[in-house]
Write a protein that holds these residues in place. Sequence first.
Motif, short mmCIF file in Angstrom:
data_model
loop_
_atom_site.label_atom_id
_atom_site.label_comp_id
_atom_site.label_asym_id
_atom_site.label_seq_id
_atom_site.Cartn_x
_atom_site.Cartn_y
_atom_site.Cartn_z
N THR A 36 0.83 -1.20 0.00
CA THR A 36 0.00 0.00 0.00
C THR A 36 0.86 1.25 0.00
O THR A 36 0.59 2.22 -0.72
N VAL A 37 1.92 1.25 0.81
CA VAL A 37 2.83 2.41 0.85
C VAL A 37 3.47 2.63 -0.52
O VAL A 37 3.58 3.76 -1.00
N GLN A 38 3.88 1.56 -1.16
CA GLN A 38 4.50 1.68 -2.48
C GLN A 38 3.51 2.23 -3.50
O GLN A 38 3.88 3.04 -4.38
N ALA A 39 2.25 1.82 -3.41
CA ALA A 39 1.23 2.36 -4.33
C ALA A 39 1.05 3.86 -4.11
O ALA A 39 0.92 4.63 -5.07
N VAL A 40 1.07 4.30 -2.85
CA VAL A 40 0.95 5.73 -2.54
C VAL A 40 2.16 6.49 -3.06
O VAL A 40 2.02 7.56 -3.68
N LEU A 41 3.36 5.97 -2.82
CA LEU A 41 4.58 6.64 -3.29
C LEU A 41 4.60 6.76 -4.81
O LEU A 41 5.01 7.78 -5.36
#
Length: 236
Positions: A36-41
């Motif tokens: 999820t963090v990677q998708a946001v970044l």
Amino acid sequence: DIIHVEVQRSEDVGIALNRVAFAKPRVLVVNGGDGTVQAVLTEMFGEGAPDRALPPIAVLPSGKTNLIAKDLGSTGDPIRALERIVGIAQDGVATHVVQRQLISLDDGRRGRPVLGMFLAAGALVDILLFCRHKVYPLGLPNWLAHLLTVLSGVVSVLTDWSARFLPPKPSEVGLAVGAHRMRGRFQILMVTTLRQLVLTGKAPPEEEGMLQLLAIERRRVTGEQAPARLVGLALH
């Protein structure tokens, strides 16, 4: 004073960020795991990302894998972590902000490169996928699912067996970093900019922005064969 936007698909992250940016919050809190963090970044800083005014990012330890959250000091209960973040936001976040370099991963196709703070290959990925597709569907608690996955991985390494209830054996790959070249079946192959590393402790504080490479080759110890080779590099 918390604006909550829930998304069901990674394709909806951009829409959610637009709504968050419109509200002009002090902190952007990501409630999810490393994926999820990677998708946001990727939506914030990747190719074609709109020019949004977004605040610093905080991560809750609430996903299946939480290496990024751990690196930022976010551990334990997600609700308590959120309470601490709310308190920090009220008092001012400036003294709590840290910087991390991002890694852009391109698979060579026409797809959009993914941004994150670590990438992995070799048997490590196979073990993670084994846990996600074979163990998580059993409905076990996370700690028990992770324990079974670790035990299965250990059995696979010690026996070099291939079975339906074990992670697959790693395929042979080539690795080239400048003049350093290796070829073999890697049990762990990881590149990261995280400061809290999984197996090697902390990165040196003066080495901001460096890439840490960890490669552990899987080789059976039989007869006169050599044991596994370990390679650790700091890349600038």
